[in-house]
Write a protein that holds these residues in place. Structure first.
Motif, PDB file in Angstrom:
ATOM      1  N   ALA A 167      42.296  40.999  45.292  1.00 20.39           N
ATOM      2  CA  ALA A 167      43.259  41.824  44.647  1.00 20.39           C
ATOM      3  C   ALA A 167      43.075  41.176  43.174  1.00 20.39           C
ATOM      4  N   MET A 168      42.942  39.655  43.376  1.00 18.29           N
ATOM      5  CA  MET A 168      42.727  39.141  41.817  1.00 18.29           C
ATOM      6  C   MET A 168      41.279  39.683  40.972  1.00 18.29           C
ATOM      7  N   ASN A 169      40.411  40.016  41.844  1.00 21.00           N
ATOM      8  CA  ASN A 169      39.079  40.566  41.502  1.00 21.00           C
ATOM      9  C   ASN A 169      39.198  41.669  40.374  1.00 21.00           C
ATOM     10  N   ASP A 170      39.537  42.535  41.562  1.00 19.77           N
ATOM     11  CA  ASP A 170      39.971  43.914  40.820  1.00 19.77           C
ATOM     12  C   ASP A 170      41.008  43.626  39.915  1.00 19.77           C
ATOM     13  N   SER A 171      41.867  42.803  39.634  1.00 24.55           N
ATOM     14  CA  SER A 171      42.870  43.367  38.324  1.00 24.55           C
ATOM     15  C   SER A 171      41.825  42.864  37.137  1.00 24.55           C
ATOM     16  N   ARG A 172      41.139  41.993  37.139  1.00 30.28           N
ATOM     17  CA  ARG A 172      40.217  41.278  36.410  1.00 30.28           C
ATOM     18  C   ARG A 172      38.943  42.288  35.737  1.00 30.28           C
ATOM     19  N   LEU A 173      38.460  42.635  37.609  1.00 32.61           N
ATOM     20  CA  LEU A 173      37.265  44.312  36.968  1.00 32.61           C
ATOM     21  C   LEU A 173      37.848  45.371  35.977  1.00 32.61           C
ATOM     22  N   ILE A 174      39.349  45.502  36.463  1.00 29.81           N
ATOM     23  CA  ILE A 174      40.003  46.425  35.348  1.00 29.81           C
ATOM     24  C   ILE A 174      40.259  46.069  33.563  1.00 29.81           C
ATOM     25  N   ALA A 175      40.656  45.090  34.028  1.00 28.47           N
ATOM     26  CA  ALA A 175      40.455  44.351  32.315  1.00 28.47           C
ATOM     27  C   ALA A 175      39.439  44.383  31.145  1.00 28.47           C
ATOM     28  N   LEU A 176      38.391  44.098  32.038  1.00 30.56           N
ATOM     29  CA  LEU A 176      37.088  43.933  31.643  1.00 30.56           C
ATOM     30  C   LEU A 176      36.520  45.673  31.080  1.00 30.56           C
ATOM     31  N   GLN A 177      37.005  46.320  32.219  1.00 29.64           N
ATOM     32  CA  GLN A 177      36.458  47.760  32.101  1.00 29.64           C
ATOM     33  C   GLN A 177      37.568  48.097  30.788  1.00 29.64           C
ATOM     34  N   GLU A 178      38.623  47.969  30.549  1.00 25.78           N
ATOM     35  CA  GLU A 178      39.128  48.817  28.789  1.00 25.78           C
ATOM     36  C   GLU A 178      38.836  47.916  28.142  1.00 25.78           C
ATOM     37  N   ILE A 179      37.982  46.628  28.183  1.00 27.85           N
ATOM     38  CA  ILE A 179      38.675  46.262  26.335  1.00 27.85           C
ATOM     39  C   ILE A 179      37.158  45.225  25.883  1.00 27.85           C
ATOM     40  N   GLU A 180      36.146  45.606  27.204  1.00 24.68           N
ATOM     41  CA  GLU A 180      34.849  44.688  27.135  1.00 24.68           C
ATOM     42  C   GLU A 180      33.763  45.911  25.784  1.00 24.68           C
TER      43      GLU A 180
ATOM     44  N   VAL B 254      49.252  39.726  40.429  1.00 22.19           N
ATOM     45  CA  VAL B 254      48.043  40.220  39.310  1.00 22.19           C
ATOM     46  C   VAL B 254      48.317  41.101  38.579  1.00 22.19           C
ATOM     47  N   HIS B 255      48.871  41.307  37.804  1.00 20.22           N
ATOM     48  CA  HIS B 255      49.782  40.888  36.331  1.00 20.22           C
ATOM     49  C   HIS B 255      49.068  39.950  35.530  1.00 20.22           C
ATOM     50  N   ASN B 256      49.384  38.559  36.142  1.00 22.47           N
ATOM     51  CA  ASN B 256      49.024  37.653  35.125  1.00 22.47           C
ATOM     52  C   ASN B 256      47.332  37.278  35.387  1.00 22.47           C
ATOM     53  N   THR B 257      46.682  37.653  36.619  1.00 20.47           N
ATOM     54  CA  THR B 257      45.058  37.593  36.238  1.00 20.47           C
ATOM     55  C   THR B 257      44.532  38.167  35.098  1.00 20.47           C
ATOM     56  N   TYR B 258      45.813  39.868  35.772  1.00 23.72           N
ATOM     57  CA  TYR B 258      44.896  40.642  34.005  1.00 23.72           C
ATOM     58  C   TYR B 258      45.270  40.682  33.196  1.00 23.72           C
ATOM     59  N   ILE B 259      46.468  39.863  32.196  1.00 23.93           N
ATOM     60  CA  ILE B 259      46.706  38.563  31.499  1.00 23.93           C
ATOM     61  C   ILE B 259      46.190  38.092  30.424  1.00 23.93           C
ATOM     62  N   GLN B 260      45.690  37.336  31.387  1.00 21.31           N
ATOM     63  CA  GLN B 260      44.973  36.149  31.314  1.00 21.31           C
ATOM     64  C   GLN B 260      43.411  36.445  31.112  1.00 21.31           C
TER      65      GLN B 260
END
Length: 389
Positions: A76-89, A221-227
């Protein structure tokens, strides 16, 4: 990250605790719903600190589900991280290639993911232990309530009856009469109403395991994404972001939608890819850090990195506040109706052959309320949220 994505990522963990709660309550109900109780047996169980068979069974139930949790949490946390990177990297790399930022050699979001995974697992371990303790206490409370339901029997001792005569009278009452059925129905319904405690907060309030895990995992999950976004911006030397906008925003989030802020304590102006200068303030000027504030518990907002000379301000339609509040209220009402349906379904299973047509009608009424709500609002019905084990 959308609220739907948060829900999709979190749901496997939430479902584990929904099912765990169902099984624990049904197991307790099975032990309470015995046709062979004697008054002495009830009295002895009430005074026990532990109940061997029930304890073993409940530990097995919890352990069966606990084995699934670590991998689900990490995913769950890694999926959240990957979504974040996919959007901004891609945007960050483009900015670095054009000389606006400096591409880093390390990715700090990996450590962010591990930290939030460890935090979630630590908290869930506490929830698991609390659920075991709560399930045993719930059983003892149920036994006590059954004895209270037969309170008139205790007066026999005051009238000079022997213990064997009291046991005989109580046994007859408990085994065969409307008094036993009434007391048992009341006890099982109260057990379902109280549920299984998963967390006790600093104010002493007890949270059901389902409610607490739902809140905690979605927030993590949301905090993982935000951070992850914040840390990746810092890796590149970027600091400014725009707050997203969506219908159903909470009062402490609504005023900041669409505006620009910095992660640091700095305010100022930034020139974006359209050549225009925009003002931004420090995030400290928002409700950030409050449980119900920006990026807080159950918040659906996300930050859009604003990179000098590259990014353009996201032109999202911010709904009027009246419409915004209506959307949020409808969302909360649907969650309430879903909980109500699950509650009555579980109660019928716990009552077993003691369930009446009236009990089943309550479930039908709750389902009818949901159908009417869906028809009135046009929202999508989530049947998966209404199911129990």
């Amino acid at each position: 990250m959308t609220p739907q994505e948060i829900e999709n990522i979190s749901y496997p963990i939430e479902q584990i605790y929904e099912r765990m709660t169902d099984e624990l309550l049904l197991n307790i109900a099975k032990h309470l719903n015995s046709p062979t109780w004697t008054w002495t047996a009830l009295r002895e169980i009430e005074t026990l600190g532990t109940m061997g068979q029930l304890t073993e069974e409940n530990i097995k139930i919890i352990n069966k589900y606990v084995q699934m949790i670590p991998e689900d949490v990490k995913k769950a946390m890694n999926d959240s991280r990957l979504i974040a990177l996919q959007e901004i990297e891609e945007k960050l790399k483009k900015a670095a290639a054009n000389g606006f930022l400096v591409e880093p050699v390390t990715d700090s979001t990996v450590e962010i993911t591990k930290a939030f995974s460890d935090q979630a697992l630590s908290q869930l371990n506490l929830v698991n232990q609390t659920m075991l303790d709560s399930s045993l206490q719930a059983y003892q409370n149920g036994v006590h309530e059954l004895r209270q339901g037969m309170r008139s029997i205790t007066n026999l001792a005051d009238l000079g009856f022997s213990q064997s005569e009291i046991d005989l009278a109580a046994g007859q009452t408990i085994e065969g009469t409307e008094t036993r059925i009434s007391a048992l129905r009341k006890t099982l319904r109260r057990l379902n109403q109280n549920g299984i405690t998963g967390f006790v907060d600093k104010a002493g309030r007890s949270w059901s395991a389902e409610a607490y895990v739902n809140m905690d995992i979605r927030t993590t999950v949301h905090n993982t994404y935000i951070q992850s976004i914040k840390s990746r911006q810092e890796d590149y030397g970027s600091d400014v972001f725009q707050v997203s906008s969506h219908a159903g925003a909470r009062p402490l989030c609504y005023p900041y939608q669409g505006k620009l802020y910095s992660w640091s304590q700095m305010g100022g102006f930034i020139t974006l890819g359209d050549g225009k200068r925009y003002k931004f303030e420090s995030i400290s000027a928002t409700s950030y850090g409050k449980p119900a504030g920006l990026f807080g518990i159950n918040c659906g907002h996300v930050p859009y990195p604003m990179i000098p000379g590259v990014s353009e301000k996201v032109d999202e339609k911010i709904p009027p506040k009246k419409e915004n509040d209506k959307e949020y209220e409808e969302s909360q009402e649907q969650r309430s109706l879903e909980r109500k349906i699950r509650y009555y379904k579980r109660e019928i299973q716990m009552l077993g052959n003691l369930a009446t047509d009236e009990d089943r009608q309550k479930l039908k009424n709750a389902q009818a309320d949901m159908r009417q709500f869906i028809a009135d609002t046009g929202r999508t019905r989530r049947y998966d949220r209404e199911q129990i084990v």
